[in-house]
Design a protein around this motif. Structure first.
Motif, PDB file in Angstrom:
ATOM      1  N   LEU A   7      -8.162  -6.088  -8.274  1.00 33.37           N
ATOM      2  CA  LEU A   7      -7.820  -7.437  -8.737  1.00 33.37           C
ATOM      3  C   LEU A   7      -8.049  -8.500  -7.663  1.00 33.37           C
ATOM      4  N   LEU A   8      -8.064  -8.106  -6.419  1.00 35.70           N
ATOM      5  CA  LEU A   8      -8.425  -9.052  -5.355  1.00 35.70           C
ATOM      6  C   LEU A   8      -9.934  -9.159  -5.189  1.00 35.70           C
ATOM      7  N   MET A  40      -1.461   1.709  -8.415  1.00 32.95           N
ATOM      8  CA  MET A  40      -1.134   0.296  -8.242  1.00 32.95           C
ATOM      9  C   MET A  40      -1.824  -0.290  -7.009  1.00 32.95           C
ATOM     10  N   LEU A  41      -1.926   0.473  -5.936  1.00 30.90           N
ATOM     11  CA  LEU A  41      -2.642  -0.014  -4.757  1.00 30.90           C
ATOM     12  C   LEU A  41      -4.127  -0.199  -5.062  1.00 30.90           C
ATOM     13  N   THR A  51      -4.487  -3.272  -7.336  1.00 33.39           N
ATOM     14  CA  THR A  51      -4.324  -4.491  -6.538  1.00 33.39           C
ATOM     15  C   THR A  51      -5.600  -4.817  -5.778  1.00 33.39           C
ATOM     16  N   THR A  52      -6.226  -3.800  -5.211  1.00 36.74           N
ATOM     17  CA  THR A  52      -7.478  -4.016  -4.486  1.00 36.74           C
ATOM     18  C   THR A  52      -8.560  -4.533  -5.423  1.00 36.74           C
ATOM     19  N   ALA A 107      -8.042  -7.495   0.776  1.00 33.43           N
ATOM     20  CA  ALA A 107      -8.368  -6.380  -0.116  1.00 33.43           C
ATOM     21  C   ALA A 107      -8.716  -5.129   0.690  1.00 33.43           C
ATOM     22  N   PHE A 150      -5.495  -3.582   1.742  1.00 32.59           N
ATOM     23  CA  PHE A 150      -4.878  -2.792   0.675  1.00 32.59           C
ATOM     24  C   PHE A 150      -5.587  -1.461   0.491  1.00 32.59           C
TER      25      PHE A 150
END
Length: 117
Positions: free
Chosen positions: A25-26, A18-19, A22-23, A47, A50
């Motif tokens: 997706l940023l 998930m981390l 998230t990175t 980003a 993260f």
């Protein structure tokens, strides 16, 4: 292997994934559509925070490297502060000595000036 070890491994892999997601997706939309994205530098710094947090998590849990984890935690906090500063910079004035405030009597606009359509 006991069932708790499998569960802990699953949770670690899920959180790390998930981390990383998230990175990505940023970073991807920010880089791919940089002309249409506001505050690209701030988003890239967040980003990086993260990603640094991900490295810290991996260094602390399975590798048990507390010093490396602390360095990555510090770098994540520096990236976060720099990213937030990129967002806040247009709204901060350092050269003004006086603080200007407005009261309710001085305010204009808002719902009071709206016409009932």
């Amino acid at each position: 292997m006991n069932p708790m070890s499998n569960f802990v491994s699953f949770v670690f892999i899920a959180q790390t994934s998930m981390l990383v997601i998230t990175t990505v997706l940023l970073v991807y939309p920010t880089v791919a559509y940089a002309r249409n994205v506001a505050h690209t530098r701030g988003l890239l710094l967040l980003a990086a925070a993260f990603l640094s947090l991900t490295f810290s998590y991996v260094a602390s849990i399975p590798l048990e490297l507390s010093l490396v984890s602390a360095v990555f935690d510090f770098s994540a906090s520096v990236f976060t502060a720099a990213g937030i500063w990129q967002f806040a910079r247009p709204f901060v004035r350092m050269d003004d000595r006086d603080v200007e405030t407005t009261t309710a009597d001085d305010a204009s606009g808002g719902f009071e000036s709206a016409r009932g359509d």
